[in-house]
Design a protein around this motif. Structure first.
Motif, PDB file in Angstrom:
ATOM      1  N   TRP A   1       0.840  -1.202   0.000  1.00 14.47           N
ATOM      2  CA  TRP A   1       0.000   0.000   0.000  1.00 14.47           C
ATOM      3  C   TRP A   1       0.871   1.247   0.000  1.00 14.47           C
TER       4      TRP A   1
ATOM      5  N   PRO B   1      -3.464  -1.162  -5.114  1.00 11.55           N
ATOM      6  CA  PRO B   1      -3.210  -1.228  -3.671  1.00 11.55           C
ATOM      7  C   PRO B   1      -4.258  -0.512  -2.835  1.00 11.55           C
ATOM      8  N   ASP B   2      -4.802   0.605  -3.341  1.00 13.06           N
ATOM      9  CA  ASP B   2      -5.844   1.318  -2.604  1.00 13.06           C
ATOM     10  C   ASP B   2      -7.100   0.462  -2.429  1.00 13.06           C
TER      11      ASP B   2
ATOM     12  N   MET C   1      -5.346  -3.592  -0.515  1.00 11.44           N
ATOM     13  CA  MET C   1      -4.571  -3.683   0.728  1.00 11.44           C
ATOM     14  C   MET C   1      -5.345  -3.246   1.979  1.00 11.44           C
TER      15      MET C   1
END
Length: 452
Positions: free
Chosen positions: A310, A348-349, A352
């Motif tokens: 992240w 990743p947003d 994660m």
């Protein structure tokens, strides 16, 4: 001699694989409704106002006010919907509850697009407002209830951080596919096709979900007072978990940083780049890059863990938006690079934070018990991000003299500061919080000790 059934080819083997909650077929079945849910998120924010205003002459200010009021009202219900999700999971009613929420969502969605044709706005504004508000609330409540229950369900699938991230990746990847489909369908057949495709996607998604692995059994806290699971005030119990509050601070700061560019992207493309004709292509490339690179991020999680991945995504987003700040009118290819890089950072947003949240829930001893309560508050924060983004960015732009429809030239005009530099500063603040609470002194994989 009798052959053991497990050795027989064909259906028994397929059933065995599908029963594994981490097998690709099982994760496909679990994540399938996310494709349909995306139709509610994108069209209601992008397509519905344009459809009402241009085809049926409904005032934009009126639409904006009602959408804001109903969305805020919906957000207030999220903690209670999270508590309801825990009750449903405790009683093994997740699948029928998802079906009921899906039906409520579809009824509201279909009514929204049928209403202005059946009851023109000018004929009876008060009745129109009452029916429009009811249809919006049905749609939002069905969507919120289904989403929170779906997220809480996913938090029970997987034994460690990598497996939890894989479950989330399937759900969010199918959601991104739904966003792309929802963006294309209205261009091909308008509202009727949109409603029809949504109905088909929802039916297929819920049918597949019915054969998905059941969520791990929920149970009451053996140390709690009798009937504590029944008390609705426990919807706020996650706020006593300091680790959750820290993660929520990271998530909200990062979420506002992502929501501001989402609010301003069409303004930036038109009034800074002078490339309004490419808006659709840029949006498609953004979501496509996000979806295509999710498998790459999943491989990275196995090596570095969810928190570090992240953090890398945040760094990539900051680099993309700092680069965008130096673009000038006509820099269309340069912005194409920004779109791809920021799309890559979206993975990743999406993946994660829920994976980290599932780990936080288990570390607090709330696993298989309070997932719904946590995700109820989490979804409330998600909606708060969108409201705060509009509340920060739009007034600041007006304060500093930005006029929509006017080409922004020169070095760092107000639109560029709001679209590029303000989100970058917020991302850096979020990254600092993430580093302090979840990366510094932590092993590369916080749950690696858990059995695979």
């Amino acid at each position: 001699m009798n052959t053991p059934q497990a050795a027989l080819p064909g259906a028994p083997v397929v059933r065995k694989l599908a029963a594994d909650p981490l097998h690709a077929l099982a994760l496909l079945r679990y994540g399938a409704p996310s494709l349909a849910f995306a139709f509610v998120a994108l069209p209601l924010y992008v397509y519905l106002p344009e459809h009402y205003a241009t085809r049926y002459a409904v005032p934009l200010a009126y639409l904006g006010a009602l959408l804001l009021i109903t969305r805020f009202t919906d957000a207030l219900f999220d903690p209670l919907l999270g508590r309801l999700a825990d009750h449903l999971l405790l009683r093994g009613l997740a699948k029928p509850a998802m079906a009921a929420a899906g039906l409520l969502m579809f009824a509201g969605f279909a009514a929204l697009f049928a209403l202005p044709a059946l009851l023109p706005f000018g004929a009876d504004q008060w009745r129109f407002t009452a029916l429009f508000t009811a249809a919006l609330l049905f749609t939002y409540l069905g969507f919120s209830a289904a989403s929170i229950l779906h997220q809480a369900w996913g938090a029970t699938l997987g034994a460690n951080e990598t497996q939890l991230a894989r479950t989330v990746a399937w759900r969010e990847g199918l959601g991104l596919a739904g966003v792309l489909l929802a963006a294309i369908v209205p261009q091909l057949g308008g509202a009727p096709l949109l409603v029809g495709v949504f109905a088909a996607a929802l039916l297929v998604g819920l049918t597949l979900l019915w054969r998905a692995p059941d969520p791990s059994p929920h149970h009451a806290n053996p140390h709690a007072a009798p009937h504590a699971m029944q008390h609705w005030r426990t919807a706020l119990q996650p706020l006593r978990n300091r680790r959750f509050v820290a993660l929520l601070a990271v998530f909200v700061t990062s979420g506002i940083a992502a929501a501001i560019p989402a609010t301003l992207v069409l303004f930036f493309i038109r009034d800074r780049l002078d490339a309004a004709a490419l808006s659709g292509a840029y949006l498609f490339a953004y979501f496509a890059a996000a979806g295509l690179l999710v498998p790459v991020w999943m491989r990275a999680v196995r090596r570095w863990g969810a928190a570090r991945c992240w953090l890398m995504g945040m760094a990539l987003a900051v680099a993309a938006f700092v680069w965008a700040a130096w673009l000038q009118p006509g820099d269309r290819w340069g912005y194409g690079l920004v779109v791809v890089l920021s799309g890559a950072a979206l993975g990743p947003d999406l993946v994660m934070p829920p994976a980290l949240l599932a780990g936080v829930i288990r570390a607090a001893g709330h696993g298989n018990r309070l997932e719904g309560s946590y995700f109820g508050l989490w979804n409330f924060a998600t909606k708060l991000n969108l409201a705060l983004a509009a509340g920060l960015a739009l007034p600041l732009l007006a304060l500093f003299g930005y006029r929509p429809g006017t080409l922004e030239t020169g070095v760092l005009p107000p639109l560029v500061v709001a679209y590029c530099l303000l989100p970058s500063a917020l991302k850096l603040a979020s990254a600092a919080l993430l580093w302090h609470f979840f990366v510094r002194g932590a092993p590369a994989q916080t749950a690696a000790a858990s059995p695979p």
